[in-house]
Design a protein around this motif. Sequence first.
Motif, PDB file in Angstrom:
ATOM      1  N   ASP A  96       1.028  -1.450   0.027  1.00 49.00           N
ATOM      2  CA  ASP A  96       0.254   0.119   0.077  1.00 49.00           C
ATOM      3  C   ASP A  96       0.310   0.934  -0.249  1.00 49.00           C
ATOM      4  O   ASP A  96       1.497   1.612   1.266  1.00 49.00           O
ATOM      5  N   VAL A  97       0.783   1.861  -1.235  1.00 46.50           N
ATOM      6  CA  VAL A  97       1.657   2.842  -0.868  1.00 46.50           C
ATOM      7  C   VAL A  97       0.831   4.335  -1.301  1.00 46.50           C
ATOM      8  O   VAL A  97       1.577   5.246  -1.498  1.00 46.50           O
ATOM      9  N   ARG A 133       1.875   6.314  -9.457  1.00 41.32           N
ATOM     10  CA  ARG A 133       0.217   6.952  -9.356  1.00 41.32           C
ATOM     11  C   ARG A 133      -0.866   6.105  -9.324  1.00 41.32           C
ATOM     12  O   ARG A 133      -1.548   6.167  -8.494  1.00 41.32           O
ATOM     13  N   SER A 134      -0.849   5.685 -10.406  1.00 35.57           N
ATOM     14  CA  SER A 134      -2.387   4.658 -10.308  1.00 35.57           C
ATOM     15  C   SER A 134      -2.644   4.327  -9.013  1.00 35.57           C
ATOM     16  O   SER A 134      -3.494   3.595  -8.747  1.00 35.57           O
ATOM     17  N   ALA A 135      -1.472   3.177  -8.170  1.00 36.28           N
ATOM     18  CA  ALA A 135      -1.604   2.774  -7.172  1.00 36.28           C
ATOM     19  C   ALA A 135      -1.980   4.215  -5.788  1.00 36.28           C
ATOM     20  O   ALA A 135      -1.673   3.583  -4.410  1.00 36.28           O
ATOM     21  N   GLY A 136      -1.536   5.615  -6.251  1.00 39.14           N
ATOM     22  CA  GLY A 136      -2.460   6.524  -5.581  1.00 39.14           C
ATOM     23  C   GLY A 136      -1.138   6.670  -4.886  1.00 39.14           C
ATOM     24  O   GLY A 136      -1.320   8.290  -3.854  1.00 39.14           O
ATOM     25  N   ALA A 185      11.057   8.120   1.487  1.00 33.50           N
ATOM     26  CA  ALA A 185      10.044   7.270  -0.200  1.00 33.50           C
ATOM     27  C   ALA A 185       9.829   5.986   0.851  1.00 33.50           C
ATOM     28  O   ALA A 185      10.562   5.374   1.035  1.00 33.50           O
ATOM     29  N   ALA A 186       8.954   5.411  -0.268  1.00 33.03           N
ATOM     30  CA  ALA A 186       9.055   4.367   0.119  1.00 33.03           C
ATOM     31  C   ALA A 186       9.340   3.194  -0.516  1.00 33.03           C
ATOM     32  O   ALA A 186       9.930   2.041  -0.617  1.00 33.03           O
ATOM     33  N   ALA A 187       9.599   3.962  -1.530  1.00 32.55           N
ATOM     34  CA  ALA A 187      10.349   2.872  -2.923  1.00 32.55           C
ATOM     35  C   ALA A 187      11.569   3.944  -4.398  1.00 32.55           C
ATOM     36  O   ALA A 187      10.511   5.263  -4.643  1.00 32.55           O
TER      37      ALA A 187
END
Length: 479
Positions: A32-33, A55-58, A76-78
């Motif tokens: 979940d990002v 972006r499509s994952a929010g 950053a998450a990734a």
Amino acid sequence: MGPVDLAGRRHAGLQRRVAGGRVVRHLPLFFDVTGRKVVVVGKGPAADRRADLARSAGAEVSRVAADAAIAEFRGAAAAFISTGTLEGDTAAQRVAKAAGVPVNVADRPALCDFILPAIVDRDGVVVAISTGGASPTLASVLRGRIEAALPERIGALARLARTFRAQANALIPDPARRRGFWRRLVDGPAARLVLAGDEAGARRVALGELDAVRRRMSPVGIAHIVGAGPGDPDLLTIRAVQLLQEADAILHDELVPAAILGRARRDAELVPVGKRAGWKERGIPGWAQADMEAELVRRVRAGQTVVRLKAGDPFIFGRGGEEVEALRAAGLPVSIVPGVTAALGCAASVGIPLTHRRLASAVTFVSGHGADGREATWPALAARLGEKGGHTLAIYMGATEAASVRDRLLDAGTAPTTPVAIVENGTRPDERVSVGRLADLARLAATHTRGDAGPSLIIVGEVAGLAAAAGQPLLAEVS
Ligand code: SAH
């Protein structure tokens, strides 16, 4: 022997594999990002694709240059890296790692903390495929197969399940009954309705089932009014085959051949509910429509998944409409699956285009019953045959009325030389075709009405002369 625990032998295999070493190359996770920072380093299509995906994952995507400083990665998450050069990728990877951020470098598995799977995204239901980096091509072949296997409306089914989640979990405390409810929701009548596009109907059924489980009653089943096509099993729709595989009972017409019934689930109950033209006169009992509808209702009430299998299309001279009304009147769920109607099947099988740029600008499907004088439509049909642009008549149930059909059309001014074709057992191994002129229709039909004759369709109009199976076409080559 692998270890055997209290849970028994079912777990032994898995334990053996785990004990034997690594089972997967990567830990498969859906991460979940939402609202988290994801850094994309570099330009080009690979970087763009990764930015779009994040972006499509929010995620809040931050696009940075190849020489970005460590501060740009913090928190950053990734990070996705695709600079275009090995030096650029390696340098950026080091900076990102120094900031403590997990990294994916396009096409450089050795530099990756995580890899991107091949994905199938069908409206929010996502399947991720990994070969552990061994073969992206294999992954994409698998993706194609999974794409093909997933029903088009699977996303709507997932949404239906989501709307029931809290309710069902609160109302059904017993885990086994709850599992039963979920299983039925995603693989039973409600699921069938969603997949067929009837979301409102599906919600009604699911609510009913929830209520039934709560009150410890068995839920009602569902009826599918299914078109079996003209006889060739390969002309069944994919949905028809799926339903034949799911059915508890199949109530089928006399016209549905064994080759099609052979596609049914092995332990489905096959119930012939047919009647055929001429049976009544010969004293052969057939099912009355009302009795058949009552049987349908009774079985669905008892919780069965019932397929009402009808020749051709259920809504073309098939009385499917009445069966749907009976089920709706009883408040029972019903879905309708179209089939290839006899006119289309026969026309294709013998090479008669029902419309044609020069010969026929329209086609009428009509029943031959009534040609004996009760129906007022025949003069109108004759008029259409004579219209500029041409017309085709596809006459169902007409072989036994052939003399009347001929007379009514000739009386109304149709040319006696108008081509006609009779297709008996269209699309089946024993298909027989006769081609001639309207003046000869009764004589031609005689060979298709003998005692053991199969169903026959009459085609009237210039296009009938194109019947390939008749040997010599009546008309010269048309372009
Ligand atoms: N619902 C069916 C029609 C049922 S009425 C459909 O859509 O096809 C029965 C009539 O259909 C028969 O009298 C015959 O005219 C036609 N028919 C059905 N199967 C046929 C076949 N394989 N070949 C020729 N005619 C067929």
